[in-house]
Design an enzyme around this catalytic site. Structure first.
Site, PDB file in Angstrom:
ATOM      1  CD  GLU A 158     -34.367 -38.275  -1.183  1.00 54.51           C
ATOM      2  OE1 GLU A 158     -33.222 -38.442  -0.718  1.00 54.51           O
ATOM      3  OE2 GLU A 158     -34.615 -38.335  -2.401  1.00 54.51           O
ATOM      4  N   GLY A 180     -17.998 -18.937  -2.137  1.00 53.14           N
ATOM      5  CA  GLY A 180     -18.517 -19.104  -0.781  1.00 53.14           C
ATOM      6  C   GLY A 180     -18.218 -17.845   0.007  1.00 53.14           C
ATOM      7  CG  PHE A 193      -1.686   1.243   1.477  1.00 50.12           C
ATOM      8  CD1 PHE A 193      -2.904   1.426   0.844  1.00 50.12           C
ATOM      9  CD2 PHE A 193      -1.225   2.249   2.323  1.00 50.12           C
ATOM     10  CE1 PHE A 193      -3.660   2.583   1.057  1.00 50.12           C
ATOM     11  CE2 PHE A 193      -1.962   3.401   2.541  1.00 50.12           C
ATOM     12  CZ  PHE A 193      -3.187   3.570   1.907  1.00 50.12           C
ATOM     13  CG  ASP A 253     -16.111  -7.840   3.905  1.00 46.37           C
ATOM     14  OD1 ASP A 253     -16.803  -6.849   3.643  1.00 46.37           O
ATOM     15  OD2 ASP A 253     -15.473  -8.475   3.031  1.00 46.37           O
ATOM     16  CE  LYS A 300     -23.777 -18.219  -5.381  1.00 44.79           C
ATOM     17  NZ  LYS A 300     -23.923 -19.651  -5.655  1.00 44.79           N
ATOM     18  CD1 TRP A 301     -20.144  -9.304  -6.676  1.00 49.36           C
ATOM     19  CD2 TRP A 301     -21.737  -7.960  -7.466  1.00 49.36           C
ATOM     20  NE1 TRP A 301     -19.528  -8.190  -7.171  1.00 49.36           N
ATOM     21  CE2 TRP A 301     -20.494  -7.353  -7.665  1.00 49.36           C
ATOM     22  CE3 TRP A 301     -22.887  -7.277  -7.876  1.00 49.36           C
ATOM     23  CZ2 TRP A 301     -20.357  -6.090  -8.256  1.00 49.36           C
ATOM     24  CZ3 TRP A 301     -22.750  -6.027  -8.457  1.00 49.36           C
ATOM     25  CH2 TRP A 301     -21.500  -5.454  -8.646  1.00 49.36           C
ATOM     26  CG  ASP A 304     -20.481 -20.042 -13.497  1.00 46.45           C
ATOM     27  OD1 ASP A 304     -20.657 -19.460 -14.571  1.00 46.45           O
ATOM     28  OD2 ASP A 304     -19.351 -20.281 -13.009  1.00 46.45           O
ATOM     29  NE  ARG A 328     -14.366 -21.849 -10.665  1.00 49.65           N
ATOM     30  CZ  ARG A 328     -15.653 -21.618 -10.700  1.00 49.65           C
ATOM     31  NH1 ARG A 328     -16.101 -20.390 -10.769  1.00 49.65           N
ATOM     32  NH2 ARG A 328     -16.524 -22.587 -10.645  1.00 49.65           N
TER      33      ARG A 328
HETATM   34  C1  DGJ Z   1     -18.533 -20.261  -6.438  1.00 47.87           C
HETATM   35  C2  DGJ Z   1     -19.811 -20.126  -5.655  1.00 47.87           C
HETATM   36  O1  DGJ Z   1     -19.560 -20.029  -4.300  1.00 47.87           O
HETATM   37  C3  DGJ Z   1     -20.694 -21.312  -6.010  1.00 47.87           C
HETATM   38  O2  DGJ Z   1     -21.847 -21.298  -5.211  1.00 47.87           O
HETATM   39  C4  DGJ Z   1     -21.029 -21.222  -7.460  1.00 47.87           C
HETATM   40  O3  DGJ Z   1     -21.789 -20.076  -7.698  1.00 47.87           O
HETATM   41  C5  DGJ Z   1     -19.755 -21.222  -8.289  1.00 47.87           C
HETATM   42  N1  DGJ Z   1     -18.834 -20.217  -7.841  1.00 47.87           N
HETATM   43  C6  DGJ Z   1     -20.075 -20.985  -9.744  1.00 47.87           C
HETATM   44  O4  DGJ Z   1     -18.948 -20.843 -10.492  1.00 47.87           O
END
Ligand code: DGJ
Length: 755
Positions: A614, A529, A280, A534, A476-477, A367, A443
């Protein structure tokens, strides 16, 4: 007013409902930390500050005859570098002449009502009751000034700290460390609790006795990380869930961070929290200023449960976007573990049908819906629908879910790019990359330069295009790698040290713009995940996918660690299939549901592959969650078990604000023959009220040949005080990882006691 200044004694008093914080200005203008802890009102605690002459601890020039008065041994409110304080510094500067010395002394202060936002950063939102103290410090030689900012949330027992650093000189100054706060806690033998981990195993609780020297937890990954959450607790050696002094320091920031804890020669503990100084360097031209992120501080004399309640409340009420605070979160079905990249439009529509039939309220398409994205090697950046997979586009899916009475959500990963993408072929200069080296890949993807406004504008255009194309109520970002080669092609060579922080600011700006333009779209944070779980992200995203690990038994550890700082309503938590995809472990469906219900609940599987039993079980689980979701999301959460119990079982409890009901959950993690019965002392109930158990969900396994255990709790009335002091011994649970959830109902509701 929660803040006052005693002119004569030159002491600042900050009081919240149950805590006090005191700062003193000494005769040389040094800003000393006198006290933080249980409420002491106007009792001046500066008597705690002792001047002791210690060898090799030098003195201010003007006080050379007072050898005990050393910057090295006095408790300071913001430690500087180069002026005789040898402990961890909060700030380091380099002047144009190369000098690294900084000597900050009191210049002025301001006490007021109503907090100000922090420029371009998330912050704890004002609720109309915030009092503010600003203390301006000055280095008389260089003209550098630092304003220490304290926001006081009196009724919530929370004080936040941040700093504004101003270059009041006529030359440029380099800021090479700019922590948000430092504090010296005197004469304490303390333990440090922090939350470490790794991908798919985040926020594991670790407690260690502080030894001499400096202990640092943090991240230089460009994200707050799976590896060390920006939250630490310092506590008495004997503190536990219910007793003892503990102090929490939570940094509201999603990038590189450091929490440095030093036990010094005097037995005093210094805590420094802020942006990590690794890599930094921020240039401040004459008159320019730098704002640090905010640290949320809390003290509790009632152990970790007490501390957690303070954080849960402030995060739910003042950090997360207010518009989602009381909005019911739909039970969602996410197709990721059900299909991964391998799906067609028909699959998704069928999944929606089956999920709607079970009672799910939202379908989330994960995804693989865009660009050429049939695996994780390509397509990131090409945010347009893959018509080969989804010929009807997003609209066809959203229209279909709409007809089923479900909402529709979508996965995106805006800050990332695949080399194999149209976007990369068009704009290779938009990635973070050292000009003379091959980039680190992870990845199979690279990272976009979020410090470049052109990139942020472009992404805003893409995301708004997607949101305008169909009825989408949730995003979902995601963010699936750490930063490396942090070099921006649009930034001057001598300003490259700013890029990692500017990256975070770029992400925040994008989140802010999307939130402002699409206020009804809820964004769930995710970073493989919980790699960016935060308070900074929670300012924009009211919930975050807790972990890529959906194994119920591992989730007990992950969700427990997360619960120290963050409320249940922020933790994305889903039921997946057994054997689990991350661990191969088999667990009963009921256990998976009981664990996932202590979060924003959903399913992550292909419902078409479930058998009729189920499907029925899931239908019942969703109905149970719908019944208790208000209690789960808004109740007071207690961890009931400690290390000893957790050798066999983990239990937790959620109690309604008015104590009218409670949900108790227990999962047996290690099965023994002729077992000792699980025993729980409940918390937070109304001692004088009577409770009945009016709902039980549990594993049904019975031992062959054994006499049937009777559920002797049913129909029985328990006094709150009996359950809290005498406890509750549960019937034995048998089988693989059995679990039980009990719902207690008070026969007479009392007034709201959350406040
Ligand atoms: C990581 C995420 O935490 C998963 O739930 C899923 O969305 C994958 N990426 C998709 O690439």
């Amino acid at each position: 007013m929660a803040v006052s200044f005693d002119d004569e004694r030159r002491v600042f008093f900050i009081s919240t409902q149950n805590t006090s914080y005191q700062i003193r200005i000494n005769e040389y203008g040094m800003l000393l930390h006198s006290y933080y802890g249980a409420l002491v009102g106007k009792a001046d605690m500066s008597y705690l500050i002792k001047e002791v002459d210690r060898g090799f601890s030098g003195n201010l020039y003007e006080s050379a005859d007072r050898r005990g008065l050393s910057p090295d041994t006095l408790p300071l409110e913001y430690g500087t570098y180069g002026s005789g304080d040898y402990r961890v510094s909060a700030i380091k500067t380099v002047l144009e002449n190369g000098s690294r010395t900084l000597d900050l002394r009191y210049a002025s202060h301001r006490i007021g009502h109503g907090r100000q936002a922090i420029r371009n950063l998330p912050y704890v939102r004002d609720d109309g009751r915030t009092d503010v103290l600003e203390i301006e410090l000055e280095d008389r030689i260089s003209g550098i000034r630092v304003i220490l900012i304290y926001n006081v949330f009196e009724d919530k027992d929370i004080i936040t700290r941040s700093a504004r650093i101003i270059n009041g000189s006529e030359n440029s100054v380099s800021l090479i460390k700019a922590a948000s706060m430092s504090m010296d806690i005197q004469n304490r033998h303390m333990d440090l609790i922090h939350f470490h981990g790794r991908h798919a195993m985040e926020r594991i609780t670790e407690r260690s006795a502080l030894g001499h020297g400096v202990y640092t937890v943090g991240s230089k990954r460009g994200q707050s990380s799976h590896h060390n959450n920006p939250f630490v607790i310092l506590c008495d050696r004997h503190a536990d869930e219910n007793f003892g002094d503990c102090f929490g320091f939570m940094l509201m920031y999603s990038g590189n961070h450091a929490e440095e804890i030093e036990l010094d020669q005097t037995g005093s503990v210094r805590v420094v929290s802020g942006i990590s100084s690794e890599g930094f360097e921020w240039k401040l031209g004459a008159g320019e200023s730098f704002d640090t992120p905010e640290v949320i501080m809390a003290y509790s004399g009632e152990g970790f449960n007490g501390l957690s309640h303070l954080y849960h409340r402030i995060i739910r009420e003042n950090v997360c976007p207010a518009r989602f605070r009381d909005k019911k979160r739909p039970v969602l079905i996410n197709n990721w573990e059900g299909t991964y990249f391998d799906f067609t439009e028909k699959d998704i529509l069928e999944i929606a049908d089956a999920a709607a039939d079970a009672g799910c309220g939202m379908l989330v398409l994960d995804d693989g819906w865009f660009g050429i994205r049939n695996n994780d090697k390509s397509g990131l950046g090409d945010w347009f629908v893959n018509k080969d997979k989804l010929p009807g586009g997003l609209k066809a899916i959203a229209d279909h879910t709409g007809k089923l009475g479900m909402s529709f959500g979508l996965w995106i990963e805006p800050e990332m790019i695949s080399e194999d993408s149209m976007l990369y072929r068009e704009h290779p200069e938009w990635v973070l990359k050292d000009p003379d080296r091959d980039p680190v890949v992870a990845r199979d993807q690279l990272v976009l330069n979020m410090s470049d406004h052109e990139v942020v504008d472009y992404l805003y255009g893409c995301i708004s295009g997607i949101l305008d194309s169909a009825e989408i109520s949730y995003i979902k970002w995601d963010f699936n790698r750490s930063l490396a080669n942090v070099y921006s092609s649009v930034t001057r060579a001598d300003m490259q040290g700013e890029v990692s922080h500017s990256f975070v600011l770029g992400t925040y700006e994008l989140l802010e713009r999307i939130g402002a333009a699409y206020p009804d779209v809820m964004i769930e944070g995710c970073a493989g995940g919980g790699g960016r779980f935060d308070a900074g992200m929670l300012f924009y995203c009211p919930q975050i996918w807790c972990s890529d690990n959906t194994d119920a038994i591992n989730r007990l550890i992950i969700q427990k660690g997360t619960s120290y700082g963050y409320p249940v309503c922020t933790m994305g938590s889903h039921v997946s299939i057994s054997p689990n995809h991350q661990t191969g472990r088999e667990t009963p469906l009921v256990t998976r549901a009981i664990v996932a219900m202590s979060g924003t609940f959903g399913y992550e599987l292909d419902p078409r592959k479930l058998d009729d039993n189920e499907k029925n079980e899931i239908r019942q689980q969703i109905a149970i969650y719908e019944r208790y979701c208000d209690l789960i999301c808004n109740g007071r959460y207690y961890r009931l078990t400690g290390d000893e119990d957790e050798k066999c079982y983990t239990a937790w409890e959620i109690v309604a604000g008015d104590r009218s009901e409670a949900l108790i959950s227990i999962v047996v993690t290690d099965m023994k023959g002729n077992q000792e019965l699980p025993f729980l002392k409940l918390k937070g109930l109304d001692p004088e009220a009577s409770y009945v158990i009016d709902g039980v969900m549990s594993s049904a396994y019975e031992l062959p040949g054994a006499a049937k255990d009777e559920t002797e709790h049913a129909d029985r009335v328990y006094m709150g005080k009996a359950l809290m002091h005498g406890g509750l011994t549960l019937d034995p649970l048998y089988g693989q990882y059995p679990a039980m959830q009990l719902h207690l109902k008070n026969t007479v509701a009392k007034n709201d006691v959350m406040d």
